[in-house]
Write a protein that holds these residues in place. Sequence first.
Motif, short mmCIF file in Angstrom:
data_model
loop_
_atom_site.label_atom_id
_atom_site.label_comp_id
_atom_site.label_asym_id
_atom_site.label_seq_id
_atom_site.Cartn_x
_atom_site.Cartn_y
_atom_site.Cartn_z
N ASP A 70 1.00 -1.51 -0.24
CA ASP A 70 0.05 -0.06 0.38
C ASP A 70 0.98 1.21 -0.48
OD1 ASP A 70 -1.76 -1.72 0.08
OD2 ASP A 70 -2.91 -1.57 1.87
N SER A 71 2.17 1.23 0.96
CA SER A 71 2.95 2.33 1.28
C SER A 71 3.34 2.75 0.09
CB SER A 71 3.55 2.21 1.81
OG SER A 71 4.65 1.28 2.76
N LYS A 72 4.04 1.60 -1.14
CA LYS A 72 4.94 1.87 -2.05
C LYS A 72 4.19 2.48 -3.13
CE LYS A 72 7.59 -2.24 -1.82
NZ LYS A 72 7.41 -3.61 -2.39
N SER A 73 3.01 2.59 -3.25
CA SER A 73 1.80 3.34 -4.58
C SER A 73 2.07 4.87 -4.85
CB SER A 73 0.83 2.55 -4.23
OG SER A 73 -0.04 3.04 -3.37
N GLU A 74 2.18 4.95 -2.57
CA GLU A 74 2.01 5.99 -2.02
C GLU A 74 3.42 6.68 -2.20
OE1 GLU A 74 0.31 9.53 0.14
OE2 GLU A 74 -0.44 6.86 1.13
N ILE A 101 12.05 1.27 -6.50
CA ILE A 101 10.64 2.44 -6.66
C ILE A 101 10.88 3.23 -7.82
CG2 ILE A 101 8.60 3.75 -6.21
CD1 ILE A 101 8.98 2.00 -3.18
N ILE A 102 11.82 4.00 -6.96
CA ILE A 102 12.65 4.75 -8.40
C ILE A 102 13.08 4.10 -8.96
CG2 ILE A 102 15.07 6.46 -8.17
CD1 ILE A 102 14.93 6.16 -5.06
N ASP A 103 13.47 3.29 -9.75
CA ASP A 103 13.27 3.31 -10.93
C ASP A 103 12.50 2.67 -12.03
OD1 ASP A 103 15.96 2.12 -10.43
OD2 ASP A 103 17.00 0.39 -9.45
N ASP A 107 1.89 15.86 7.50
CA ASP A 107 2.12 15.32 6.94
C ASP A 107 1.90 13.31 6.95
OD1 ASP A 107 1.82 14.64 3.84
OD2 ASP A 107 3.79 15.23 3.02
N GLU A 108 1.18 13.00 7.20
CA GLU A 108 1.42 11.58 7.81
C GLU A 108 1.10 11.04 6.92
OE1 GLU A 108 1.40 11.67 12.80
OE2 GLU A 108 -0.25 12.42 12.00
N TRP A 109 2.14 10.04 6.77
CA TRP A 109 1.61 8.62 6.12
C TRP A 109 3.04 7.35 6.03
CZ3 TRP A 109 5.78 7.52 2.46
CH2 TRP A 109 6.34 8.56 1.90
N GLU A 110 1.91 5.96 5.47
CA GLU A 110 3.13 5.04 6.35
C GLU A 110 4.69 4.82 5.15
OE1 GLU A 110 2.59 0.43 6.25
OE2 GLU A 110 1.38 1.88 7.10
#
Length: 412
Positions: free
Chosen positions: A34-38, A255-257, A287-290
Amino acid sequence: MNSDLEFRNIIATRMDEVAKQIESWDAKERISEDSKSEVFERLQFVSHTATHGDIRIAGVEGSGDFPLLAYNDCYVYLAIAQAVQYQSHPTSGLKEVTPVSELIFDITWLPDESKRTQSFLLQSLEKLSGITARELIAQSDYKDFKSLSKSHSLEVLFESLILPHASDKGNLAIQLRSTAELGAAYRLIASDNPPDIVLFDGTFALPFMQRNDPASLYFEHLKRLCCKKATEKQIGFFAVSKSHGLPAIHELQDIIDRKAESISVEMPDKWFLRMPIPEAEYSKYKDEWEFGLTKEKTSLPPMGAVTYLFQIHRQTMPMRLDVDRKYFEQFILAGTSEKTLENEHRLFKMLDFSSHDQRCYGYPYPIKAAHDRVSLTGNERTSLRKQLINAAIKQGVSPKVFRDASVLTGHR
């Protein structure tokens, strides 16, 4: 080192065990799906910045010898720091501004006797910082953060400053070097003609901030005073660290690649990512996110700061940038996310522009230049030591007390 067969086998076995521990730790997935998409959405790429508008960038660095000399139960410490400034130039990138700022310098003599040690050490810290301890505590906003857990008077904070014993070399090295370095930054920021940007190699971490007791370090107050004064004068005071201290960074690299490929980024090694910003009593913005890599890092970002991960050249590893939170809220955070991103891109384009010198490509050159100015060679350390010994002998000190055990026993 003992090199017999049995000993080598013991080393090899232990190395295999440690390698398995490393693999087991490294194999853990830190960023959830889930947080990878964030992260994918928040990740930003920076364009190459070969030229820049009119801007003056300073770098500061501290160094010394801890101790320079030891004899009987006394120790002598040397701390130095230097600030250098560079002006943007339309054709040659950065051009050094002259004259060079004054060298921050002090030699501290400490007998291993607590009361005298504390008095002499405090005098040295005040000389290196350019401000008295009581004035520092009163003017810095460190006490405002410290009072979140418990209110302490200025006098209590002064009396609770941690001043190590003369023989506590490691702690004294950190205190003296950090104070000298931040003292150079403070003088620049407080000057009549300050630079637009002041960079130093480090973080905005405040080691004793989370404690409920009033104990603190002198340079913690000085670090926050630099932040406060810089923000008041609209100066960017930023901490750049080559060590981000995060696990499993390869997950972020994946994720960067992936994002670089999806949007056809020309230079995928120039990017930045702002870390989650928790809500705080002293500021209601959040600006809280996982982000799994910081999930167990309760000190990231440090109190009073906003932290970014960034990279501006493939030859360098991802680095960390700490920005004063009040500076962020006044000069980077904007009414729309688009404008905020525009301000962030401006910041990292400045960092990219400052990092094109071939001697340290991918790292802000003003910090590197300041480091080169204050780094002491072995010959310089030896020369300074001999100079001090000769001066002491002239004052009647017996030459017999000056013995360097590390040289006599071959441990240097």
